[in-house]
Enzyme design. Structure first.
Site, PDB file in Angstrom:
ATOM      1  N   LYS A  66     -10.417  42.896  11.698  1.00 46.57           N
ATOM      2  CA  LYS A  66     -11.054  42.253  10.544  1.00 46.57           C
ATOM      3  C   LYS A  66     -11.857  41.060  11.070  1.00 46.57           C
ATOM      4  O   LYS A  66     -11.380  40.315  11.924  1.00 46.57           O
ATOM      5  CB  LYS A  66      -9.976  41.808   9.544  1.00 46.57           C
ATOM      6  CG  LYS A  66     -10.532  41.270   8.224  1.00 46.57           C
ATOM      7  CD  LYS A  66      -9.415  40.901   7.241  1.00 46.57           C
ATOM      8  CE  LYS A  66      -9.949  40.363   5.932  1.00 46.57           C
ATOM      9  NZ  LYS A  66      -8.889  39.954   4.996  1.00 46.57           N
ATOM     10  N   SER A 141      -9.533  41.816   0.225  1.00 50.56           N
ATOM     11  CA  SER A 141     -10.745  41.518   0.979  1.00 50.56           C
ATOM     12  C   SER A 141     -10.917  42.356   2.248  1.00 50.56           C
ATOM     13  O   SER A 141     -12.020  42.475   2.765  1.00 50.56           O
ATOM     14  CB  SER A 141     -10.781  40.034   1.383  1.00 50.56           C
ATOM     15  OG  SER A 141      -9.697  39.752   2.254  1.00 50.56           O
ATOM     16  N   SER A 165      -4.854  41.110  -0.006  1.00 51.15           N
ATOM     17  CA  SER A 165      -6.013  41.648   0.721  1.00 51.15           C
ATOM     18  C   SER A 165      -5.712  42.731   1.740  1.00 51.15           C
ATOM     19  O   SER A 165      -6.636  43.350   2.264  1.00 51.15           O
ATOM     20  CB  SER A 165      -6.760  40.523   1.430  1.00 51.15           C
ATOM     21  OG  SER A 165      -7.597  39.892   0.515  1.00 51.15           O
TER      22      SER A 165
HETATM   23  N1  GLN Z   1      -7.983  39.105  -4.022  1.00 47.41           N
HETATM   24  C1  GLN Z   1      -7.302  37.903  -3.672  1.00 47.41           C
HETATM   25  C2  GLN Z   1      -8.231  36.721  -3.761  1.00 47.41           C
HETATM   26  O1  GLN Z   1      -9.365  36.937  -4.006  1.00 47.41           O
HETATM   27  C3  GLN Z   1      -6.672  38.019  -2.347  1.00 47.41           C
HETATM   28  C4  GLN Z   1      -7.486  37.610  -1.191  1.00 47.41           C
HETATM   29  C5  GLN Z   1      -6.743  37.738   0.107  1.00 47.41           C
HETATM   30  O2  GLN Z   1      -5.588  38.179   0.166  1.00 47.41           O
HETATM   31  N2  GLN Z   1      -7.381  37.295   1.144  1.00 47.41           N
HETATM   32  O3  GLN Z   1      -7.839  35.621  -3.605  1.00 47.41           O
END
Ligand code: GLN
Length: 489
Positions: A66, A141, A165
């Site tokens: 990532k 994400s 995410s």
């Molecule tokens: N969707 C969540 C957010 O937007 C999680 C993001 C993440 O785990 N990095 O905060």
């Protein structure tokens, strides 16, 4: 995991992965392909194999990283314009551990800029497409990493999970995704989102691969003061009595069957029976009917294997989303304050003075969702609103931690959907931040409580979209959680 050996060379494995990555280029999975360095490493590993030298547990295994993990290979951009051109002088501990076992990074994967989002649409590089339906989102994400594994480009990919995410994109693409216990894997060298909830984990095709990666990546790191001693590889270091968590196979009962039975809800159960909690509040109309059905089916499967389903009431979880979207932006605002156009990546030119340089760089460099979080974060931390928002959210977080502790006095694991719906259409929620935040309603409470969760593939909808469920365990139960997930196969 397919490792290199005398018959299958590391170079072959890497070349195949790179060919597939290029074949699926229009899915927008990678922000960078590490072709030259990956092939060079592969050849070195092949030479060591040819000489009969010892190679690592991940010898020649291509993987996807990532793009918020720092390493010396490629720019680390976190898919954000403001980090364009940033090359890291350090390597993340997790990356160093994988590479010490001879894994080979073939490319960096797309994400929502700074990991803010649930669809990978907030990326400066544009969205990644879902592996099963190109009109739908990959989830986020870590969308790029999930799709790289789902399309079989690589056998594993790294991810970060601050509020879902890893688990949500894993569930949208039909692969395994683990958010470990907070502090299990070092965060050193990973672009910070929210330091009190950020976790490093993986995407894999099988629980065994996940176990292998966790056994390599976990452990205390002097460079990350929040890491825990290595309980993952040390059975005696866990808080669990492992006999309570062994899968209920008659053959594996051993002496456990003769020891004192445990009492759950007034029932006496043999020690080898595992209690799985399902949360009553999550069984409602706002959850897709096919996902509810998949959960029921898995509960039936578990019962047929001799496990017990326990119904849980966890009313404090209704505060999780609101608390998360106060605490996380507060930490985000603080962590993003370092991007000023002076030290990292992109700088807006022709600014007349320093204030203008900061202003222009941050205005042009951050995505709208990054800015939204910076503004919310600074607002909830401001002196006039701190008590009303941040302090309240911190108290709600304590309630959630206690709620999980209470739940785990009644059951060993909890099984829930990962998200209320399967992958949604590209563009469907991108202009509606609240609808996007609601995606995280089932995932964020784990991050607030620091407990581990494993997203597990649980079939498909009638239209062919993957459904994911998450198995939640108490803190430090990661290894047992992965092992127990095999009962759901
Ligand atoms: N969707 C969540 C957010 O937007 C999680 C993001 C993440 O785990 N990095 O905060």
């Amino acid at each position: 995991m397919k490792t290199a050996n005398k018959k299958v060379s590391a170079e072959r494995l890497v070349r195949d992965a790179l060919t597939k990555a290029k074949h699926f280029a229009d899915y927008n999975i990678f922000t960078f392909l590490n072709e030259e360095a990956a092939l060079k490493k592969a050849r070195e590993i092949d030479e060591r194999i040819a000489r009969g030298e010892k190679v690592g547990k991940l010898a020649g295994v291509p993987y996807a990283l990532k793009d918020n993990f720092l390493s010396l290979e490629g720019e680390t951009t976190a898919s954000a314009h403001i980090l364009q051109g940033f090359t890291s002088p350090i390597t993340a501990t997790a990356v160093a551990k994988l590479e010490a076992e001879d894994a080979i990074m073939i490319g960096r994967t797309n994400l929502d800029a700074f990991a803010h989002g649930s669809s990978t649409e907030n990326s400066y590089f544009g969205p990644t497409l879902n592996a099963f339906d190109r009109e739908r989102v990959a989830g986020g994400s870590s969308g790029g990493s999930a799709v790289a594994v789902a399309l079989d480009i690589v056998e594993f990919a790294t991810g970060t999970d601050t509020g879902g995410s890893i688990r949500q994109p894993a569930s949208f693409n039909g692969v395994y995704g683990l958010k470990p216990t907070y502090g299990c894997v070092s965060r050193y060298g990973v672009v910070a989102m929210a330091s009190s909830t950020d976790c490093i984990g993986f995407f894999t095709k099988t629980p065994d691969d996940m176990d292998l990666l966790m056994s390599i990546a976990s452990g205390q790191d002097p460079k990350d003061m929040t890491t825990l001693p290595d309980y993952y590889n040390d059975e005696s270091g866990t808080e669990l009595d492992s006999s309570r968590h062994a899968p209920a196979r008659p053959s594996s009962r051993g002496s456990g069957a003769q020891s004192a039975p445990v009492v759950a809800d007034g029932l006496e159960l043999p020690n080898s029976c595992t209690r799985i909690g399902v949360i009553k509040d999550f069984d409602n109309e706002s959850v897709d009917a096919e996902i509810r059905e998949a959960l029921k089916k898995k509960c039936e499967l578990l019962k047929s294997k001799g496990h017990k389903i326990v119904e849980l009431e966890m009313p404090a979880l209704k505060y999780a989303l609101a608390a998360y979207y106060i605490i996380v932006p507060a930490e985000v605002a603080s962590n993003l304050s370092r991007y000023d156009g002076v030290r990292y990546g992109f700088r807006s030119e022709d600014s007349k003075d320093l204030d203008a340089l900061y202003y222009n760089t941050r205005s042009e460099g951050f995505m709208p969702e990054n800015k939204r979080r910076i503004m919310i974060g600074n607002f909830v931390l401001s002196s006039g609103f701190y008590d009303a928002y941040f302090l309240k959210a911190a108290k709600a977080r304590t309630l959630i931690v206690k709620e999980y502790e209470k739940a785990f006095s009644k059951c060993d694991y909890i099984l829930t959907p990962v998200s209320p719906n399967p992958a949604f259409k590209l563009g469907e929620k991108v202009n509606d931040p609240v609808a996007m935040y609601l995606e995280d309603v089932m995932s964020v409470s784990l991050n607030l409580a620091g407990v581990p969760g494993l997203a597990i593939p649980a079939g498909k909808t009638k239209s062919g979209l993957p459904i994911g469920l998450q198995l939640v365990g108490k803190r430090r139960s990661d290894k047992q959680l992965i092992e127990f997930s095999k009962e759901l196969m």
